[in-house]
Scaffold this active site. Structure first.
Site, PDB file in Angstrom:
ATOM      1  CE1 TYR A   6      -3.174   2.679   1.492  1.00  0.00           C
ATOM      2  CE2 TYR A   6      -1.680   3.151   3.004  1.00  0.00           C
ATOM      3  CZ  TYR A   6      -2.627   3.402   2.347  1.00  0.00           C
ATOM      4  OH  TYR A   6      -3.181   4.842   3.204  1.00  0.00           O
ATOM      5  CG  HIS A  51      -0.666   0.870  -5.353  1.00  0.00           C
ATOM      6  ND1 HIS A  51      -1.640   2.714  -6.267  1.00  0.00           N
ATOM      7  CD2 HIS A  51      -1.115   0.338  -5.794  1.00  0.00           C
ATOM      8  CE1 HIS A  51      -1.531   1.177  -7.378  1.00  0.00           C
ATOM      9  NE2 HIS A  51      -1.864   0.323  -6.531  1.00  0.00           N
TER      10      HIS A  51
END
Lengths: 105, 105
Positions: A73, A76
């Site tokens: 995450y 990303h």
């Protein structure tokens, strides 16, 4: 396995409008739709009365299935783009991750 | 109505043993058995990798049904006694309360 919680505490800069705050919260929530390991998102304003909040006014809670998912995450591109915009509007930020664990009686 | 979360971030003082930390965590968990508005307790060590944890190493998450329930908890004699002992072992503490709210798409 068990979920991992990602808790971000924030204080927005002075002069940021409520509309801007609302837009940033929507942008944060929208990450769930783009980043697979992010399973859910909730937020709330601090309502504590003990005066131990150290100036933080908003709490953002995301859940992940693994700590590796949080690493995915963080790196990303959709998160990186959002985080740059979000942090630019913050006066203070604090982040902790933890696996919620019960205590045997 | 919806639950309210009480999040406490802690850093224990240097020199506190693991046994003392374990005992304090059990003591914290035990409050659920004595203070009616406290509905659940979980904890975890910080495992974040973003280096935004500001030195906090442990996260304690309790849930309540109302903000008034948290006020009752804070002033409850069993909490007051525990909090005095707990805080005496902490180098840093931060507390926020919030109602976890979802964002409409």
């Amino acid at each position: 396995m068990g979920e991992v919680k990602h808790i971000l505490l924030a204080k927005f800069k002075d002069g940021i409008s409520q509309q801007q705050i609302d837009d940033l919260i929507k942008g944060y929530a929208n990450l769930v739709n783009h980043i697979e390991p992010m399973k859910s998102f909730k937020w709330g304003k601090d309502v504590s009365i003990e005066n131990l909040h150290q100036g933080f006014t908003h709490v953002f809670e995301s859940t992940f299935e693994t700590v590796e998912g949080i690493a995915t995450y963080i790196s990303h591109p959709v998160h990186v783009e959002f985080a740059t915009r979000f942090l630019d509007h913050l006066d203070k930020v604090l982040v902790v991750d933890f696996k919620p664990t019960a205590v045997d009686p």
